[in-house]
Write an enzyme that holds these catalytic residues in place. Structure first.
Site, PDB file in Angstrom:
ATOM      1  N   ASP A   1     -34.941 110.317 -33.635  1.00 38.50           N
ATOM      2  CA  ASP A   1     -36.376 110.502 -33.501  1.00 38.50           C
ATOM      3  C   ASP A   1     -37.009 109.155 -33.177  1.00 38.50           C
ATOM      4  O   ASP A   1     -36.325 108.139 -33.163  1.00 38.50           O
ATOM      5  CB  ASP A   1     -36.976 111.089 -34.786  1.00 38.50           C
TER       6      ASP A   1
ATOM      7  N   ASP B   1     -40.103 106.388 -33.950  1.00 36.57           N
ATOM      8  CA  ASP B   1     -41.161 105.931 -34.839  1.00 36.57           C
ATOM      9  C   ASP B   1     -42.012 104.920 -34.098  1.00 36.57           C
ATOM     10  O   ASP B   1     -41.512 104.151 -33.283  1.00 36.57           O
ATOM     11  CB  ASP B   1     -40.570 105.249 -36.087  1.00 36.57           C
TER      12      ASP B   1
ATOM     13  N   ASP C   1     -35.509  96.147 -43.295  1.00 31.56           N
ATOM     14  CA  ASP C   1     -34.270  95.732 -43.970  1.00 31.56           C
ATOM     15  C   ASP C   1     -33.356  94.843 -43.129  1.00 31.56           C
ATOM     16  O   ASP C   1     -33.064  93.713 -43.499  1.00 31.56           O
ATOM     17  CB  ASP C   1     -33.525  96.952 -44.540  1.00 31.56           C
TER      18      ASP C   1
END
Ligand code: ATP
Ligand code: MG
Length: 448
Positions: free
Chosen positions: A72, A74, A149
Site C-alpha cells: 500500500d 502512505d 525506525d
C-alpha cells in the site's frame, strides 16, 4: 576498549546531531512517478496544489527501490489532518491520539499522516522500561524522518520532481543491502520492542542484513517484547507469518534468540520435536501461496501451528477415558487459552481454527452417511487442505487424503462404491448416542 568507549560516546550523541538532508535526483535512484499508484500521485498533487508539502513515504518507497511491489502507499505531509480531510471528499480522520486520514480514491485507500515531532522527553510518555505510550505532537519533515525506525523506511519521494528526500543515508543503505536503525538501537528498541520483530521481518523480506549495531542488542533485549500489548503483537505476528518469507523470518527469530519464552506460539512452533515437520511444511506452503498471490487465512495457519499441541492434549484426555469428541473440544480450548494471554487471537479466527480442527477426526470415518455430511461442511475445503498437510508431514497415510479428494469429486454411484462397509452395530449406536447430546454442549463449551 577505548575505541569501544569512544564509539559508544559518539553513538550517544548521534541522534542529537542534525540529520543532513540529501535530495537525491531520479537519475541516481531510478524511481519514477509512474511506479506509484494513481491514488498516491493524486493525493500528493492535490496537497501540493494547496500549498502543503506531501511525499510518498515509508514501506512503499523502500519496496519500489528494492524492486518489490508495495502492499500500500502512505503519504506524509505538512498539512494537518483537518486540512487533509477538507481536501478530499472521500476521506475520514481515524485514530484518537494521533490522527491520520484515510483518503479513498477508486479502489485504493491512502493513509495520510502529518509530520510527527521527534520523540523527546517533553512530548513523549513512556512506561518504566522506556516503551513509548504516547507521542502525539506534530513536527517538521526532519523530525518525522528521525522518529522512523530504519534508514530505508525514512525516504520521502516527491512525485512532482521525482526526487527522494533522504535524511539518514537510506538510499545508500538499501543499495548496500543493510538494515540500519536510525539513532541508538538500544534506545529505539526500548521505546518500541516491536522494532526487533520488524528488523527480522524487513531483513528477510528485502534480503537485507541487519547492521551489527542493530542486530547485537536484540538477544539481550528480547524479553522486552513481553511488555507489548497482545493485540499489537498479534498484528505484527500476522505480518511476519504472511510476509511470504515466514520460514526465513522464523529461522532468523530463532537465531536471534527472539522466540524463546516470549510468545507461547513461537515456542510451540520452534521447540516442538513432534510437529516440527508439519509446521515448517505449513509455513512453506503459506509462503508459496503469498508469493503466488493466492488467498491465505490466519485461521488455517494458526490451526496448523497449534495442531500438535491439540493432539497431545487430546491424547491425554482420551487416555483418561474422556469420549472422543468432548475430549477434542476440551483439548482445543485448552490450547487456545494458553495462547490467549500473549496473542490476542480474535474470536473470529479462533472460530475458524476450531472448525478446521473439529473436522479432522471426521475424516477417519469412511462408511455410512457420515462422509456425505463431511463434504457438505462449509469449511470442508480448509479441513481437507489441513488433512493433506498432515498426510504430507507423515502423520497420516496420503491414501486417506486422496480418498477424500476422489470422494468429493465423484458422482453418485462412484461415491457409493467407494464407501467402506459399516462397522458393527454397537459402535454405530454408541456414536449416534454421542452425537445427540454433546454436539450442542461441546460447541457451547468451545465458544466460552
Ligand atoms: P510493511 O508495510 O511492508 O509492513 P512498512 O515499513 O511500510 O512495512 P508500516 O507499518 O506500514 O510498515 O509503517 C509505515 C512506516 O512507518 C514505516 O516504513 C516506518 O517509516 C514507520 N514505522 C512503522 N512502524 C514503526 C515503528 N515501530 N517505529 C518507528 N517507525 C515505524
Ligand atoms: Mg506499509
Amino acid at each position: 576498549m577505548i575505541r569501544k568507549l569512544l564509539r559508544r560516546v559518539f553513538k550517544r550523541t548521534e541522534p542529537a546531531a542534525p540529520a543532513e538532508l540529501a535530495i537525491i535526483p531520479v537519475e541516481r535512484h531510478g524511481l519514477h512517478r509512474e511506479q506509484l499508484s494513481p491514488a498516491a500521485r493524486k493525493v500528493c498533487s492535490v496537497l501540493q496544489e494547496r500549498g502543503h508539502t506531501a511525499y510518498v513515504v515509508g514501506g512503499a518507497v523502500r519496496d519500489l527501490l528494492a524492486g518489490q511491489t508495495p502492499k500500500d502507499f502512505d503519504v506524509a505531509t505538512s498539512a494537518t489532518p483537518e486540512q487533509v480531510r477538507e481536501s478530499f471528499r472521500r476521506s475520514r480522520i481515524i485514530g484518537r491520539r494521533f490522527k491520520i486520514v484515510h483518503v479513498m480514491s477508486g479502489p485504493e485507500t491512502i493513509e495520510v499522516s502529518t509530520f510527527r515531532a521527534g520523540q523527546n522527553a517533553e512530548s513523549t510518555e513512556t512506561d518504566e522500561h522506556g516503551r513509548i505510550l504516547r507521542d502525539n505532537v506534530f513536527g517538521n519533515q526532519r523530525e518525522d524522518a528521525t522518529r522512523r525506525d530504519f534508514t530505508v523506511n525514512a525516504l520521502y519521494f516527491d512525485p512532482t520532481d521525482e526526487t527522494i528526500h533522504d535524511y539518514h543515508h537510506g538510499v545508500a543503505d538499501l543499495q548496500q543491502k543493510t538494515l540500519r536503525m536510525i539513532g541508538d538501537p538500544r534506545t529505539r528498541y526500548r521505546e518500541d520492542p516491536v522494532r526487533m520483530l520488524r528488523a527480522v521481518r524487513l531483513g528477510a523480506k528485502l534480503g537485507l542484513s541487519i547492521d551489527p549495531d542493530a542486530r547485537q542488542p536484540i538477544r539481550e533485549m528480547a524479553t522486552l517484547i513481553e511488555n507489548v500489548p497482545p493485540a499489537r503483537l498479534f498484528d505484527e505476528m500476522l505480518k511476519l507469518l504472511f510476509s511470504g518469507h515466514a520460514v526465513t523470518c522464523l529461522k532468523q527469530l530463532r537465531e536471534e534468540g527472539l522466540h524463546h519464552g516470549l510468545l507461547p506460539l513461537l515456542d510451540v512452533i520452534l521447540e516442538q520435536p513432534q510437529g516440527e515437520r508439519f509446521v515448517w511444511l505449513s509455513l512453506d506452503n503459506t509462503d508459496q501461496r503469498v508469493r503466488q498471490g493466492k488467498p491465505v487465512s490466519p485461521g488455517f495457519l494458526f490451526a496448523t501451528l497449534l495442531w500438535h499441541e491439540v493432539l497431545a492434549a487430546w491424547e491425554i484426555r482420551k487416555a483418561e477415558g474422556e469420549p472422543l469428541y468432548p475430549a477434542l473440544f476440551a483439548a482445543m480450548d485448552q490450547v487456545l487459552e494458553q495462547q490467549a494471554g500473549k496473542l490476542a487471537i480474535t474470536r473470529r479466527i479462533a472460530g475458524d481454527i476450531k472448525d478446521i480442527w473439529a473436522l479432522q477426526p471426521r475424516f477417519d470415518k469412511r462408511a455410512g452417511k457420515a462422509p456425505y455430511r463431511v463434504i457438505e461442511q462449509p469449511r470442508y475445503r480448509a479441513g481437507w487442505d489441513f488433512l493433506r498437510l498432515r498426510a504430507e508431514s507423515g502423520e497420516l497415510p496420503m491414501e486417506l487424503a486422496d480418498w477424500w479428494e476422489r470422494f468429493a469429486r465423484a458422482g453418485h454411484d462412484e461415491r457409493a462404491a467407494m464407501l467402506e462397509p459399516e462397522t458393527d452395530g454397537p459402535a454405530r449406536k454408541r456414536r449416534r448416542r454421542r452425537r445427540k447430546t454433546p454436539s450442542g454442549s461441546a460447541e457451547g463449551a468451545a465458544s466460552e
